[in-house]
Design a protein around this motif. Structure first.
Motif, short mmCIF file in Angstrom:
data_model
loop_
_atom_site.label_atom_id
_atom_site.label_comp_id
_atom_site.label_asym_id
_atom_site.label_seq_id
_atom_site.Cartn_x
_atom_site.Cartn_y
_atom_site.Cartn_z
N LEU A 129 15.85 6.82 -1.87
CA LEU A 129 15.62 6.08 -0.62
C LEU A 129 15.72 4.59 -0.91
CD1 LEU A 129 12.55 8.14 0.66
CD2 LEU A 129 14.91 8.32 1.48
N PRO A 130 16.90 4.09 -1.20
CA PRO A 130 17.05 2.69 -1.64
C PRO A 130 16.53 1.67 -0.65
CG PRO A 130 19.18 3.65 -1.05
CD PRO A 130 18.21 4.78 -1.10
N ASN A 131 16.50 2.00 0.62
CA ASN A 131 16.01 1.04 1.62
C ASN A 131 14.50 0.83 1.54
OD1 ASN A 131 18.60 0.74 2.65
ND2 ASN A 131 18.33 2.33 4.19
N LEU A 132 13.80 1.70 0.79
CA LEU A 132 12.34 1.62 0.71
C LEU A 132 11.84 1.10 -0.63
CD1 LEU A 132 11.34 4.99 2.45
CD2 LEU A 132 11.63 2.73 3.49
N THR A 133 12.75 0.77 -1.53
CA THR A 133 12.30 0.38 -2.87
C THR A 133 11.50 -0.91 -2.87
OG1 THR A 133 14.44 -0.70 -3.26
CG2 THR A 133 14.18 1.57 -4.05
N SER A 134 11.62 -1.71 -1.82
CA SER A 134 10.83 -2.94 -1.76
C SER A 134 9.34 -2.65 -1.68
CB SER A 134 11.25 -3.78 -0.55
OG SER A 134 11.02 -3.08 0.67
N PHE A 135 8.97 -1.41 -1.31
CA PHE A 135 7.56 -1.06 -1.27
C PHE A 135 6.96 -0.95 -2.67
CE2 PHE A 135 8.30 1.28 3.00
CZ PHE A 135 8.20 0.07 3.67
N ALA A 136 7.80 -0.80 -3.69
CA ALA A 136 7.32 -0.64 -5.07
C ALA A 136 7.46 -1.95 -5.84
CB ALA A 136 8.06 0.48 -5.77
N ARG A 137 7.15 -3.06 -5.19
CA ARG A 137 7.24 -4.37 -5.81
C ARG A 137 5.92 -4.75 -6.46
NH1 ARG A 137 10.70 -8.49 -2.32
NH2 ARG A 137 8.75 -9.63 -2.41
N TYR A 138 6.03 -5.50 -7.56
CA TYR A 138 4.85 -6.00 -8.27
C TYR A 138 4.97 -7.50 -8.49
CZ TYR A 138 3.13 -1.33 -9.37
OH TYR A 138 2.62 -0.06 -9.28
N ASP A 191 0.81 -1.22 0.00
CA ASP A 191 0.00 0.00 0.00
C ASP A 191 0.84 1.27 0.00
OD1 ASP A 191 -2.18 -1.62 0.06
OD2 ASP A 191 -2.81 -1.12 2.09
N ALA A 192 2.10 1.18 0.38
CA ALA A 192 2.96 2.36 0.40
C ALA A 192 3.34 2.83 -1.00
CB ALA A 192 4.23 2.07 1.20
N ASN A 193 3.06 2.02 -2.00
CA ASN A 193 3.30 2.40 -3.39
C ASN A 193 2.11 3.26 -3.83
OD1 ASN A 193 4.08 2.61 -6.05
ND2 ASN A 193 3.86 0.43 -6.51
N LEU A 194 2.24 4.55 -3.66
CA LEU A 194 1.11 5.46 -3.83
C LEU A 194 0.78 5.68 -5.29
CD1 LEU A 194 1.95 8.11 -1.08
CD2 LEU A 194 0.45 6.11 -0.92
#
Length: 268
Positions: free
Chosen positions: A203-212, A122-125
């Motif tokens: 913010l490389p530590n947060l890129t996992s939020f943009a997974r598909y 859900d963080a992938n806005l």
């Protein structure tokens, strides 16, 4: 977050039950939603190119509506279906969805979305990008082992302001069959000096939020002309796209889960 592989993830077993469940959540006819208790800063049109993937469509809609509603977005979903007879033309269907959606409402931006890709977090806005900064939404994808997509990748799920999509003249209309139209689109962005952004840039530590995660489907036959068309693209950016779009709308239907636009397009 678990990705549903069937409609049972909603606690229902058929399309009618899905419609009833989402209607209870506030979904309006035509696949439109507006938060009840707040005003969304975004009014987003989601455009999905489509042909002959009924199971994918049901899974996608049952999932994406709840995903978008948890983000408190105001949105509408447009499914643009191409008749049989000509090879599938993803780029042209995106252009058609862009033009047809604006006849229905005043949207702030567009997200062009493949039907077989589901966001995992859900963080992938799914809000609107800034003018001049179209967004590549799919940062990491399961079929690529969740490795970061290359800088030149601009496919799967992309977001545009209306101004920017018109500035680049939309997608090319000449890519019949699988592949190439997204590479051509990336070249258009570069030609017009637009900056492609991706979720959580810097913010490389947060890129996992943009997974598909992708829904399984058989591989399509590649377009044998795609490389030539890409190489020649820069000569056509101003004349091939929204400005040259030709199609015949056979009908538009406002269904419970989406607005269905059925069109006939020809390969000349």
């Amino acid at each position: 977050m678990d990705i549903p592989q069937s409609t049972k993830s909603l606690g229902v077993t058929n399309e009618h039950d899905i419609e009833l469940r989402l209607k209870e959540n506030g979904l309006e006819i035509g696949g439109s939603y507006k938060p009840k208790y707040c005003r969304s800063r975004n009014k987003v049109a989601i455009v999905i190119p489509y042909r002959n993937r009924k199971v994918h469509l049901i899974i996608f809609l049952s999932y994406i509506h709840l995903f978008l509603q948890r983000q408190q977005l105001e949105y509408s979903i447009f499914v643009v279906e191409q008749t049989d007879g000509s090879p599938f033309n993803r780029g042209m269907l995106m252009n058609i969805g862009f033009e047809e959606a604006q006849l229905q409402s005043n949207f702030k931006c567009f997200i062009f979305h493949d039907i077989d890709m589901l966001p995992e977090n859900d963080a992938n806005l799914y809000g609107c990008p800034e003018d001049g900064k179209p967004r590549q939404m799919a940062f990491t994808i399961d079929i690529f082992e969740y490795k970061s997509t290359p800088d030149g990748y601009f496919g799967g799920v992309t977001a545009f302001s209306i101004k920017d999509f018109r500035k680049v003249n939309g997608f090319s209309n000449l890519f019949w069959g699988w592949g190439g139209e997204d590479d051509d689109l990336f070249q258009r962005l570069s030609f017009h000096n637009l900056t492609v952004t991706r979720p959580f840039d810097g913010l490389p530590n947060l890129t996992s939020f943009a997974r598909y995660r992708t829904l399984y489907h058989t591989e399509e036959k590649p377009n044998p002309e795609r490389w030539r068309l890409i190489q020649e693209g820069k000569w056509r950016f101003q004349t091939d796209g929204l400005i040259s779009l030709q199609y015949r709308r056979l009908f538009i239907k406002f269904k419970p889960l989406y607005t269905h636009i059925y069109v006939d397009i020809k390969k000349y």
